[in-house]
Design a protein around this motif. Structure first.
Motif, PDB file in Angstrom:
ATOM      1  N   MET B   1      23.145  24.987  50.355  1.00 55.75           N
ATOM      2  CA  MET B   1      23.945  23.952  50.296  1.00 55.75           C
ATOM      3  C   MET B   1      23.631  22.973  49.325  1.00 55.75           C
ATOM      4  O   MET B   1      22.473  22.189  49.283  1.00 55.75           O
ATOM      5  N   LYS B   2      24.098  23.122  47.819  1.00 59.74           N
ATOM      6  CA  LYS B   2      23.900  22.354  46.872  1.00 59.74           C
ATOM      7  C   LYS B   2      24.627  21.055  46.687  1.00 59.74           C
ATOM      8  O   LYS B   2      25.901  20.948  47.274  1.00 59.74           O
ATOM      9  N   GLU B  15      19.441  19.732  48.270  1.00 57.73           N
ATOM     10  CA  GLU B  15      18.104  20.127  47.567  1.00 57.73           C
ATOM     11  C   GLU B  15      17.124  19.011  47.420  1.00 57.73           C
ATOM     12  O   GLU B  15      15.915  19.511  47.484  1.00 57.73           O
ATOM     13  N   ARG B  18      15.279  18.771  50.733  1.00 61.48           N
ATOM     14  CA  ARG B  18      14.202  19.626  50.902  1.00 61.48           C
ATOM     15  C   ARG B  18      13.250  19.358  50.093  1.00 61.48           C
ATOM     16  O   ARG B  18      12.118  19.889  50.588  1.00 61.48           O
ATOM     17  N   MET B  19      13.182  19.344  48.910  1.00 60.75           N
ATOM     18  CA  MET B  19      12.291  18.932  48.101  1.00 60.75           C
ATOM     19  C   MET B  19      11.248  17.895  48.577  1.00 60.75           C
ATOM     20  O   MET B  19       9.930  17.848  48.346  1.00 60.75           O
ATOM     21  N   ALA B  77      13.795  30.634  61.977  1.00 62.05           N
ATOM     22  CA  ALA B  77      14.502  30.983  60.879  1.00 62.05           C
ATOM     23  C   ALA B  77      15.914  31.536  61.279  1.00 62.05           C
ATOM     24  O   ALA B  77      17.278  31.243  60.571  1.00 62.05           O
ATOM     25  N   LEU B  78      15.819  32.298  62.472  1.00 63.46           N
ATOM     26  CA  LEU B  78      16.949  32.723  63.097  1.00 63.46           C
ATOM     27  C   LEU B  78      17.935  31.722  63.374  1.00 63.46           C
ATOM     28  O   LEU B  78      19.172  31.763  63.556  1.00 63.46           O
ATOM     29  N   ILE B  80      18.132  28.751  61.974  1.00 57.94           N
ATOM     30  CA  ILE B  80      18.506  28.009  60.925  1.00 57.94           C
ATOM     31  C   ILE B  80      19.833  29.005  60.422  1.00 57.94           C
ATOM     32  O   ILE B  80      20.921  28.487  60.015  1.00 57.94           O
ATOM     33  N   HIS B  81      19.985  30.309  60.434  1.00 61.75           N
ATOM     34  CA  HIS B  81      20.796  31.047  60.011  1.00 61.75           C
ATOM     35  C   HIS B  81      21.871  31.124  60.877  1.00 61.75           C
ATOM     36  O   HIS B  81      22.973  31.167  60.356  1.00 61.75           O
ATOM     37  N   SER B  84      24.166  27.921  60.081  1.00 58.74           N
ATOM     38  CA  SER B  84      24.341  28.060  58.982  1.00 58.74           C
ATOM     39  C   SER B  84      25.980  29.023  58.897  1.00 58.74           C
ATOM     40  O   SER B  84      26.832  28.908  58.245  1.00 58.74           O
ATOM     41  N   TYR B 177      22.871  20.519  58.051  1.00 61.39           N
ATOM     42  CA  TYR B 177      21.847  21.174  58.928  1.00 61.39           C
ATOM     43  C   TYR B 177      20.525  21.020  58.279  1.00 61.39           C
ATOM     44  O   TYR B 177      19.489  21.606  58.687  1.00 61.39           O
ATOM     45  N   GLU B 181      16.405  22.360  58.797  1.00 63.97           N
ATOM     46  CA  GLU B 181      16.013  23.363  57.517  1.00 63.97           C
ATOM     47  C   GLU B 181      14.237  22.778  57.400  1.00 63.97           C
ATOM     48  O   GLU B 181      13.381  23.382  57.264  1.00 63.97           O
ATOM     49  N   LEU B 185      10.719  24.206  57.742  1.00 59.36           N
ATOM     50  CA  LEU B 185       9.725  24.296  56.691  1.00 59.36           C
ATOM     51  C   LEU B 185       8.511  23.878  57.357  1.00 59.36           C
ATOM     52  O   LEU B 185       7.265  24.451  57.206  1.00 59.36           O
TER      53      LEU B 185
END
Lengths: 90, 205
Positions: B1-2, B15, B18-19, B77-78, B80-81, B84, B177, B181, B185
């Motif tokens: 998602m950018k 982004e 997340r950073m 991870a699943l 979040i997947h 998405s 979401y 994420e 992390l």
């Protein structure tokens, strides 16, 4: 974002992590002398890389994320490594 | 998602979000890194005593907790997947599983440490201070590092419960979401820290 990685990839990574965990336990039972800690750390680092690259998506993020992480890891290595220039020579 | 894509309706910078989380995680790496620094110097100065002290720790508990956290990273991870790919119910189930696994880790810790305390092994215990300096250092480091890690697991479980609430209320949704994420992390980092703690404390041969 997370659509880059398939659920299958996640399961493969998990399988590798579990496998490496059992390897770690096995290797711990073998007397390798001085390099034991290097082997243990090597396997742990491999597991950490798998978690970071795939679960944390570092492989699919912009390059700047990997560069930043690299800088932090090098910093930590210097902090720990260079300390031994002192403590190992006392 | 950018961010910045013409078709994107939200002004949010995913982004960047997340950073920001990664930057926080770097501070956590340095926090635990400092403790690993102590561990590495003290271990190099008390090699034999660290070996002896390590034998008292239960490999079974350590291994179980390692597998629990590794699996919880998979379910995270699943989750979040799933969100998405617009599968909210599946995402919730995976998130609940992650929360349960994290809680199971803490329950294990409770039993493991109860047994240790019952044997008189805890910081500054009369039993512990009878041992050599290296053994005392080992357990000081063990309780400090595993304890700090456990607190991080507890905080992570609390964050994930909040995320579950957000997911159910559609505050976390297929269009946005990034909160989930970022929580993921953090959770993976907690897993990574344990990946190092386990062999360094439980598996010194």
């Amino acid at each position: 974002m997370a659509g880059n990685t398939s659920a299958k990839t996640y399961v493969y990574v998990w399988t590798a992590l579990v496998f490496l965990t059992f390897i770690t336990v096995r290797v711990a039972g073998v007397d390798l002398g001085g390099i034991s800690i290097l082997v243990a750390l090597g396997i742990a680092s491999t597991k950490a890389f798998l978690v970071a690259l795939y679960f944390m998506h570092l492989k699919y993020e912009s390059r700047v994320f990997r560069i930043m992480t690299g800088v932090v890891l090098v910093t930590l290595a210097v902090i720990i490594g260079f300390t031994f220039f002192d403590t190992a020579l006392r | 998602m950018k961010s910045g894509a013409v078709t994107h309706l939200s002004a949010k910078d995913f982004e960047g979000a997340r950073m920001g989380m990664w930057l926080f995680l770097f501070t956590e790496v340095l926090l635990f890194g400092g403790l690993f620094l102590l561990y590495s110097v003290y271990r190099s100065e008390h090699v034999a005593e660290f070996h002896i002290a390590s034998r008292e720790l239960s490999k079974g508990f350590g291994l179980a907790n390692t597998l629990i956290l590794l699996t919880s990273s998979l379910t995270m991870a699943l989750s979040i997947h799933a969100i998405s790919t617009r599968r909210k119910k599946l995402a919730s189930l995976f998130l609940i599983t992650t929360i349960l696994l994290g809680s199971l880790f803490l329950v294990n810790k409770y039993f493991e440490w109860s047994a240790k305390f019952a044997h008189g092994i805890y910081p500054n215990s009369p039993e512990l201070v009878k041992h050599e300096g290296g053994v005392v250092l080992f357990y000081g480091l063990y309780y400090a590092m595993a304890g700090l890690h456990g607190l991080h697991v507890l905080a992570g479980v609390c964050v994930l419960i909040v995320m579950l609430f957000f997911l159910l209320k559609d505050i976390v949704n297929p269009e946005d979401y990034v909160k989930l994420e970022n929580a993921g992390l953090y959770w993976h980092l907690v897993d990574i820290i344990w990946i190092f703690l386990f062999p360094l404390f439980y598996l010194i041969s």
